[in-house]
Design a protein around this motif. Structure first.
Motif, mmCIF file in Angstrom:
data_model
loop_
_atom_site.group_PDB
_atom_site.id
_atom_site.type_symbol
_atom_site.label_atom_id
_atom_site.label_comp_id
_atom_site.label_asym_id
_atom_site.label_seq_id
_atom_site.Cartn_x
_atom_site.Cartn_y
_atom_site.Cartn_z
ATOM 1 N N LYS A 69 -6.996 0.863 13.919
ATOM 2 C CA LYS A 69 -7.375 0.831 12.574
ATOM 3 C C LYS A 69 -6.686 1.759 11.346
ATOM 4 C CE LYS A 69 -12.094 -1.483 13.016
ATOM 5 N NZ LYS A 69 -13.435 -1.348 12.856
ATOM 6 N N ARG A 70 -6.366 3.202 11.798
ATOM 7 C CA ARG A 70 -6.118 3.794 10.651
ATOM 8 C C ARG A 70 -4.053 3.641 11.061
ATOM 9 N NH1 ARG A 70 -8.337 9.799 13.622
ATOM 10 N NH2 ARG A 70 -9.815 9.555 12.335
ATOM 11 N N ASN A 83 -15.788 10.154 -3.541
ATOM 12 C CA ASN A 83 -15.650 9.170 -3.897
ATOM 13 C C ASN A 83 -15.669 8.372 -5.337
ATOM 14 O OD1 ASN A 83 -17.237 9.422 -1.608
ATOM 15 N ND2 ASN A 83 -17.544 7.499 -0.956
ATOM 16 N N ALA A 100 -3.369 0.256 8.923
ATOM 17 C CA ALA A 100 -3.819 1.343 7.139
ATOM 18 C C ALA A 100 -2.120 1.266 6.688
ATOM 19 C CB ALA A 100 -4.294 2.426 6.981
ATOM 20 N N GLY A 109 -10.679 9.356 4.142
ATOM 21 C CA GLY A 109 -11.866 8.321 3.474
ATOM 22 C C GLY A 109 -12.859 8.201 4.899
ATOM 23 N N GLU A 110 -12.506 8.083 6.244
ATOM 24 C CA GLU A 110 -13.141 8.625 7.276
ATOM 25 C C GLU A 110 -14.517 9.169 6.396
ATOM 26 O OE1 GLU A 110 -11.980 8.258 10.947
ATOM 27 O OE2 GLU A 110 -10.673 6.846 9.844
ATOM 28 N N THR A 133 -8.404 3.269 5.758
ATOM 29 C CA THR A 133 -8.933 2.686 4.633
ATOM 30 C C THR A 133 -7.917 4.212 3.726
ATOM 31 O OG1 THR A 133 -11.462 2.845 4.447
ATOM 32 C CG2 THR A 133 -10.476 3.247 2.245
ATOM 33 N N GLU A 134 -7.629 3.207 2.644
ATOM 34 C CA GLU A 134 -6.084 4.128 2.285
ATOM 35 C C GLU A 134 -6.476 5.003 1.113
ATOM 36 O OE1 GLU A 134 -2.893 2.264 0.863
ATOM 37 O OE2 GLU A 134 -2.253 4.584 -0.040
ATOM 38 N N VAL A 135 -6.603 6.539 0.894
ATOM 39 C CA VAL A 135 -7.030 6.909 -0.599
ATOM 40 C C VAL A 135 -6.171 8.036 -1.486
ATOM 41 C CG1 VAL A 135 -9.185 7.399 0.586
ATOM 42 C CG2 VAL A 135 -7.835 8.736 1.525
ATOM 43 N N MET A 161 -16.090 6.087 4.046
ATOM 44 C CA MET A 161 -15.263 4.470 4.347
ATOM 45 C C MET A 161 -14.999 4.127 5.515
ATOM 46 S SD MET A 161 -12.668 6.098 0.914
ATOM 47 C CE MET A 161 -13.753 7.050 -0.151
ATOM 48 N N PRO A 162 -14.609 2.753 6.057
ATOM 49 C CA PRO A 162 -14.235 2.434 6.699
ATOM 50 C C PRO A 162 -13.205 3.168 7.618
ATOM 51 C CG PRO A 162 -14.486 0.634 4.920
ATOM 52 C CD PRO A 162 -14.856 2.159 4.172
#
Lengths: 577, 174
Positions: A519-520, A395, A523, A237-238, A246-248, A242-243
């Motif tokens: 942060k990762r 996105n 998640a 996501g980065e 974020t799980e995608v 995305m912040p």
């Protein structure tokens, strides 16, 4: 605390702090190139120069400590002129092939050139000329693009403590290279790719497998299968603003389907499978006086490190293949048989956060009959490029689910991508297997977080078992020394080469911020806590796989397909003088 | 005991290491100097042994060895040709002289011919500017030369074999 002035703003800074850090603490930005947080400042690039009152020359702020009453100008005309000259000189000794460069629009030299409005060639002269090192299966080295900031050298020596590359020669001839300029593949490099993450230009980059994958996707005879590593879903996501964290997963699956893959599976499935095998192996070793402590084998960087540096301890490493190789092995045996596909037509692609996995997939012992378990590995960054190439607007993608049966996973597998995750997952299953009861608290806080070495002791029936997590290969040495001296108290040790685990792997989006890693990690822990099943032995598909194919963990069949062996790869001493 | 496999050299290196403390990084340069005084250059195997002894990666030792001009990584030839590239010689076209020697011997400056007869080195000033351009071969000086003189000078030295010019091992293996 020390009082000083930066750009006429009165600030307080701690003693021993650099001017750069002091400026940062009050929101004054000073550009840097060679600076890396927490590592030795070298002051090599001089881009961070500032004017200090009373000093005749400009000083590098990254290596200059604050003193009482000092007055600093970070953006005076003189400073700006000096910085521009530095950038101009760097640019002139650079190929300037941005249009065809893999780091176009993500290059610190390009950014600086833009920032300081370099609009003409003022210093045209001789340029350094070096061949590109394509010897390794994972990493390409292009010394012509190198600006000699030395970040890769510092990460290799100070963080990873591998020391495969260093500065050689001097002046105009100086390059960063391996001993005797022999090529990465003949050096002690473990291909972890941490150097790629810190390289400001494209001097270090992964070896791309996009062509092979595109060819397989276009080949109608091929049954293309893709699998996604646990850590990729928390970082991709980065690349799309995305912040961090974020799980995608859902979008990622849709994107891969649209690329044309026949099946989208999850490496988390085989992470559960790995845990079943590894936990069983651990219990077997404990009960039968096997070699202890046992090391995890999920990280190919760690395995390569041991093969190169400490072949004596290879017996301590679990013989399990790494999860994505297991997935490939299951696909080319069990799945091929079940779906009646010829294994030679199955093309397995792994989306990995890792550069070593590329090398790992090319290992000759990781194959079923004559077909490699995994045919190609794409890093997170390469996948982004693939999506761009295929015109996929990430996105806007809808969400989707993994295919069955190799797409089902538990929470234990989700945390494989962080340091401590494999240990936590293994303990959840090993505890159950040894005692028949479930662990009371699933979250094992002592093995989470970013400490270098994390320890936990658990009482299982009447045994007190000690476990350790090595967060980053640079911290492994004391642990190995203890084992070789016979003083190690541990039973099971998890090693991940990259600090923070796969979330900070060498194939991940380029970043320079430490808080992103936290942060990762978060998640992935979030995915785990949202799961209904959080222990690997609860994975229904894995249970079925054992019933239908392997009979039980560590059975003969499982050993043939899911386990591997390691080799002494220590670089032999030259005997000819 | 297999002498062919570098056993003798390894013993010799261990003998040198006795004078130093293991894992002491500051002894790296003296060690390199000692090794070079035996072989006349730094063989790869010796660098590997030093790497194990001082506990530093080979890449760093190679970096140090290539940083200082005093260290050589290739063996010296029987005859060492030093071409002066100082200012006075430069003005007198020493770059052409160097090019002529490099072409005649088919090697670059800093290298040794395959028959180990010649090594070319560049020096920054010999201190004989009055007879620029200057080339020295071993102890002999050749001043005010031109490209035309090069074949004759080289011919002189390709005939005689000067084996004793090679540095001899000074280590006593008692």
């Amino acid at each position: 605390m020390i009082q000083l002035k930066i750009n006429n703003v009165a600030i307080k800074a701690e003693e021993g702090m650099s001017v750069l850090d002091a400026a940062k603490s009050v929101g004054i930005h000073i550009p840097t190139l060679c600076h890396l947080k927490d590592l030795t400042p070298t002051g090599a690039c001089r881009i961070c120069v500032v004017e200090v009152e009373g000093q005749r020359n400009l000083v590098p702020s990254c290596a200059y400590p604050v003193f009482k009453g000092m007055s600093v100008e970070t953006n005076s005309a003189r400073v700006r002129r000096a910085r521009k000259t530095i950038v101009e000189l760097l640019v002139e000794n650079h190929p300037q092939d941005c249009l065809v460069c893999v780091r176009n629009k993500n290059c610190e030299l390009q950014d600086l050139s833009d920032k300081y409005s370099v609009r003409e060639h003022r210093y045209v002269g001789e340029k350094k000329d070096h061949a590109i090192d394509i010897s390794s299966a994972s990493i390409e080295r292009d010394p012509a693009k190198c600006i000699l900031c030395g970040r890769c050298v510092r990460v290799c020596h100070e963080v990873q403590k591998v020391g495969a590359i260093d500065f050689t020669k001097r002046g105009f001839l100086s390059t960063v290279t391996t001993p005797y300029n022999k090529g990465i593949n003949i050096s002690d490099c473990i291909l972890c790719g941490q150097c790629i993450l810190v390289c400001p230009t494209a001097a270090l980059r992964e070896k791309s497998s996009m062509k092979e994958v595109a060819a397989a996707l276009n080949d109608k005879r091929k049954f293309t299968v893709v699998q996604i590593a646990p850590a990729v879903r928390a970082t991709l996501g980065e690349e799309y603003n995305m912040p961090p964290g974020t799980e995608v997963t859902g979008k990622l699956i849709t994107g891969l389907r649209r690329l044309g893959f026949n099946k989208v599976f999850d490496t988390n499935f085989s992470a559960d499978l790995t845990i079943m095998e590894e936990a069983t192996e651990l219990i077997h070793r404990i009960n039968n006086n096997g070699k202890l402590p046992m090391f995890t084998s999920c990280c190919p960087g760690w395995v390569k490190y041991a093969e190169h540096n400490k072949p004596e301890i290879l017996e301590h490493i679990s013989t399990c293949k790494s999860p994505h190789e297991m997935e490939g092995a299951v696909l080319k045996t069990y799945y091929a048989k079940k779906m009646e596909i010829d294994p030679k037509d199955i093309f397995v692609v792994s989306i990995m956060p890792c550069t070593v996995k590329k090398y790992e997939s090319s290992r000759s012992e990781l194959k079923e009959e004559s077909y490699a378990d995994v045919d190609a590995v794409l890093t997170t960054r390469e996948l982004t490029r693939f999506f761009k190439l295929a015109g996929i607007e990430f996105n806007d993608l809808p969400e989707d689910n993994f295919d069955d049966p190799l797409g089902e996973s538990t929470g234990a597998a989700a945390i494989f991508g962080t340091s401590g995750g494999v240990m936590e997952a293994a303990l959840r299953t090993a505890y159950y297997k040894l005692t028949g009861k479930e662990l009371e608290t699933l979250e094992l806080e002592p093995v989470r977080g970013d400490k270098n070495i994390k320890e936990i002791s658990i009482k299982i029936s009447d045994m007190e078992l000690n476990f350790a997590v090595v967060n980053g290969i640079g911290n492994i040495k004391p642990i190995i020394d203890d084992i070789q001296n016979g003083t190690s108290k541990y039973h099971f040790i998890e090693v991940m080469t990259c600090p923070g685990g796969c979330v900070n792997g060498g194939g991940q989006p380029i970043h320079q911020k430490n808080d992103k890693i936290q942060k990762r990690m978060k998640a992935l822990y979030q995915i785990d806590s949202n799961m209904t099943y959080r222990r690997s032995h609860e994975n229904e598909s894995v249970k079925i796989l054992y019933e239908e194919f392997f009979t039980e963990p560590n059975s003969y069949c499982a050993h043939e397909i899911l386990h591997t062996k390691y080799f002494d790869r220590k670089i032999k001493r030259k005997t000819q003088i | 005991m297999n002498i062919k496999n570098g056993y003798f050299e390894k013993k010799m290196h261990e003998h040198i290491f006795k004078n130093y403390e293991a894992k002491d990084k500051s002894s790296l340069i003296p060690l390199l100097q000692d090794i070079q005084s035996i072989y006349g250059y730094l063989p790869e195997a010796a660098l590997q042994d030093i790497s194990d002894f001082v506990d530093m990666p080979l890449s760093r030792i190679y970096g140090v060895a290539t940083f200082y001009n005093q260290f050589r990584l290739t063996p010296l030839g029987e005859n060492i040709i030093r071409v002066c590239r100082g200012t006075a010689c430069h003005v007198k076209n020493s770059s052409n002289i160097l090019f002529a020697i490099e072409t005649a011997l088919n090697i670059k400056a800093g290298e040794t011919t395959r028959d180990k007869k010649f090594t070319i080195e560049i020096v920054n000033c010999i201190g004989a500017c009055s007879i620029a351009p200057v080339v020295t071969v071993n102890e002999d000086y050749y001043g005010r030369i031109s490209v035309k003189d090069i074949p004759n000078i080289l011919k002189k030295y390709s005939k005689v074999s000067k084996k004793d010019n090679l540095p001899q091992p000074e280590v006593n293996l008692a």
